[in-house]
Design a protein around this motif. Sequence first.
Motif, PDB file in Angstrom:
ATOM      1  N   GLN A  14       2.724  -6.876  -0.672  1.00 22.03           N
ATOM      2  CA  GLN A  14       3.370  -6.009  -1.638  1.00 22.03           C
ATOM      3  C   GLN A  14       2.449  -5.757  -2.820  1.00 22.03           C
ATOM      4  O   GLN A  14       1.655  -6.620  -3.203  1.00 22.03           O
ATOM      5  CB  GLN A  14       4.685  -6.614  -2.125  1.00 22.03           C
ATOM      6  CG  GLN A  14       5.716  -6.795  -1.014  1.00 22.03           C
ATOM      7  CD  GLN A  14       7.039  -7.343  -1.524  1.00 22.03           C
ATOM      8  OE1 GLN A  14       7.112  -7.876  -2.630  1.00 22.03           O
ATOM      9  NE2 GLN A  14       8.075  -7.214  -0.724  1.00 22.03           N
ATOM     10  N   ALA A  15       2.580  -4.545  -3.396  1.00 15.63           N
ATOM     11  CA  ALA A  15       1.755  -4.193  -4.550  1.00 15.63           C
ATOM     12  C   ALA A  15       2.450  -3.090  -5.337  1.00 15.63           C
ATOM     13  O   ALA A  15       3.020  -2.172  -4.746  1.00 15.63           O
ATOM     14  CB  ALA A  15       0.381  -3.711  -4.099  1.00 15.63           C
ATOM     15  N   PRO A  16       2.407  -3.161  -6.672  1.00 20.31           N
ATOM     16  CA  PRO A  16       2.913  -2.043  -7.478  1.00 20.31           C
ATOM     17  C   PRO A  16       1.904  -0.898  -7.433  1.00 20.31           C
ATOM     18  O   PRO A  16       0.700  -1.106  -7.575  1.00 20.31           O
ATOM     19  CB  PRO A  16       3.007  -2.639  -8.882  1.00 20.31           C
ATOM     20  CG  PRO A  16       1.972  -3.713  -8.896  1.00 20.31           C
ATOM     21  CD  PRO A  16       1.915  -4.266  -7.504  1.00 20.31           C
ATOM     22  N   VAL A  17       2.381   0.291  -7.190  1.00 21.20           N
ATOM     23  CA  VAL A  17       1.504   1.458  -7.079  1.00 21.20           C
ATOM     24  C   VAL A  17       1.836   2.445  -8.185  1.00 21.20           C
ATOM     25  O   VAL A  17       3.001   2.807  -8.372  1.00 21.20           O
ATOM     26  CB  VAL A  17       1.655   2.136  -5.701  1.00 21.20           C
ATOM     27  CG1 VAL A  17       0.820   3.410  -5.644  1.00 21.20           C
ATOM     28  CG2 VAL A  17       1.221   1.192  -4.595  1.00 21.20           C
ATOM     29  N   GLU A  18       0.818   2.866  -8.926  1.00 22.54           N
ATOM     30  CA  GLU A  18       0.994   3.880  -9.958  1.00 22.54           C
ATOM     31  C   GLU A  18       0.956   5.255  -9.293  1.00 22.54           C
ATOM     32  O   GLU A  18      -0.112   5.794  -8.995  1.00 22.54           O
ATOM     33  CB  GLU A  18      -0.103   3.750 -11.008  1.00 22.54           C
ATOM     34  CG  GLU A  18      -0.052   2.432 -11.779  1.00 22.54           C
ATOM     35  CD  GLU A  18      -1.230   2.274 -12.711  1.00 22.54           C
ATOM     36  OE1 GLU A  18      -1.009   2.239 -13.924  1.00 22.54           O
ATOM     37  OE2 GLU A  18      -2.356   2.196 -12.199  1.00 22.54           O
ATOM     38  N   PRO A  54      -3.512  -1.461  -6.603  1.00 21.80           N
ATOM     39  CA  PRO A  54      -3.420  -0.603  -7.787  1.00 21.80           C
ATOM     40  C   PRO A  54      -4.751  -0.459  -8.519  1.00 21.80           C
ATOM     41  O   PRO A  54      -5.080   0.622  -9.033  1.00 21.80           O
ATOM     42  CB  PRO A  54      -2.372  -1.309  -8.662  1.00 21.80           C
ATOM     43  CG  PRO A  54      -2.277  -2.703  -8.129  1.00 21.80           C
ATOM     44  CD  PRO A  54      -2.573  -2.599  -6.687  1.00 21.80           C
ATOM     45  N   ASP A  76      -2.510  -7.256  -4.867  1.00 26.78           N
ATOM     46  CA  ASP A  76      -2.752  -6.705  -6.200  1.00 26.78           C
ATOM     47  C   ASP A  76      -4.124  -6.052  -6.339  1.00 26.78           C
ATOM     48  O   ASP A  76      -4.472  -5.579  -7.436  1.00 26.78           O
ATOM     49  CB  ASP A  76      -2.551  -7.776  -7.274  1.00 26.78           C
ATOM     50  CG  ASP A  76      -3.382  -9.033  -7.039  1.00 26.78           C
ATOM     51  OD1 ASP A  76      -4.245  -9.019  -6.140  1.00 26.78           O
ATOM     52  OD2 ASP A  76      -3.154 -10.030  -7.754  1.00 26.78           O
TER      53      ASP A  76
END
Length: 329
Positions: A247-251, A225, A222
């Motif tokens: 894993q990471a949410p990417v904008e 992002p 995390d």
Amino acid sequence: MQVLRITRPGGPEVLDFEERPAPTPGPSDLLVRVRATALNRADLLQLRGGYPAPPGVPADVPGLEYAGEVLATGPLVRRFRPGDRVMGLVGGGAFSEQLITHEREALPVPENLEPAQAAALPEAYLTAFDALVLQGGLRMGESVLIHAVASGVGSAAAQICRALGARVIGTGRNAEKLSRASAWSVEKTVLCDAAPPRFAEAVREATGGRGVDLALDLVGGDYLPETLRAMAPQGRVLLVGLVAGRQAPVELDVLLTRRLRLTGTVLRTRPPEEKMALAQAAERSLLPLFRAGTLTPVVDAVYPMREAREALARMARNETVGKLVLGWE
């Protein structure tokens, strides 16, 4: 010779000593008497069975870097002779009294470095140099964000930035460790002791709202992002580690609108030709800085090899600043 081998998947307690035949160097190889090696998080992963050694490397003997002296050479070796002090990276097997390495992957030890210092050099400095300079294109006057700045690679990266005239902002999860970063000319530190981490606003404020030109991300997860939000237009992010997760949410709109470049990199699994090229580049660019005292390996503590389990357990607890080194007595 003695090796410290993995007896089964697990923690540091699964390591045990074993006698093995000494290896024989090939035509272009060096047989090295290992005096010291340094610990890396990859060693902990390998112990647990999560980071297997590359083909041709002892599968049950950890250790990615070494310092020692040449015992024997293959008939085609021209760069070194018996008695020369050498250091370098290997795909594994450095937890042993002797190892084999190609002469073009070995580096001469600067005269002003002791074995423990030399052992703490290859993984941290070659990783940082490759990511920042060779892949990231670091330039004088740029601003650089370094995560885990008090780690081995982080402290090496900060020193390289200082030597090349770049300003550094560092993050970390421990205030006491971050207080050490001023010794490496880190201009600003940001404590990330909450989840998820929040540092982009502080980084942008420290750069007058512009953001950083280059980021060395040693933790992933995390942090990614938030790192993207801390970047300047056309900034470059080098992802080197995954301590905080895979894993990471990417904008994606941040990537697009700021025209950012995100590059993943790892050394251990590269083909020999690439490792040799990196070693030669480091010999030309980094070793003169060590001889001049501009760069200095950051060694937290030196343990005898018989205390390797304790040293690995300490690294797993995130109690170190810089590198932990193991020495053969």
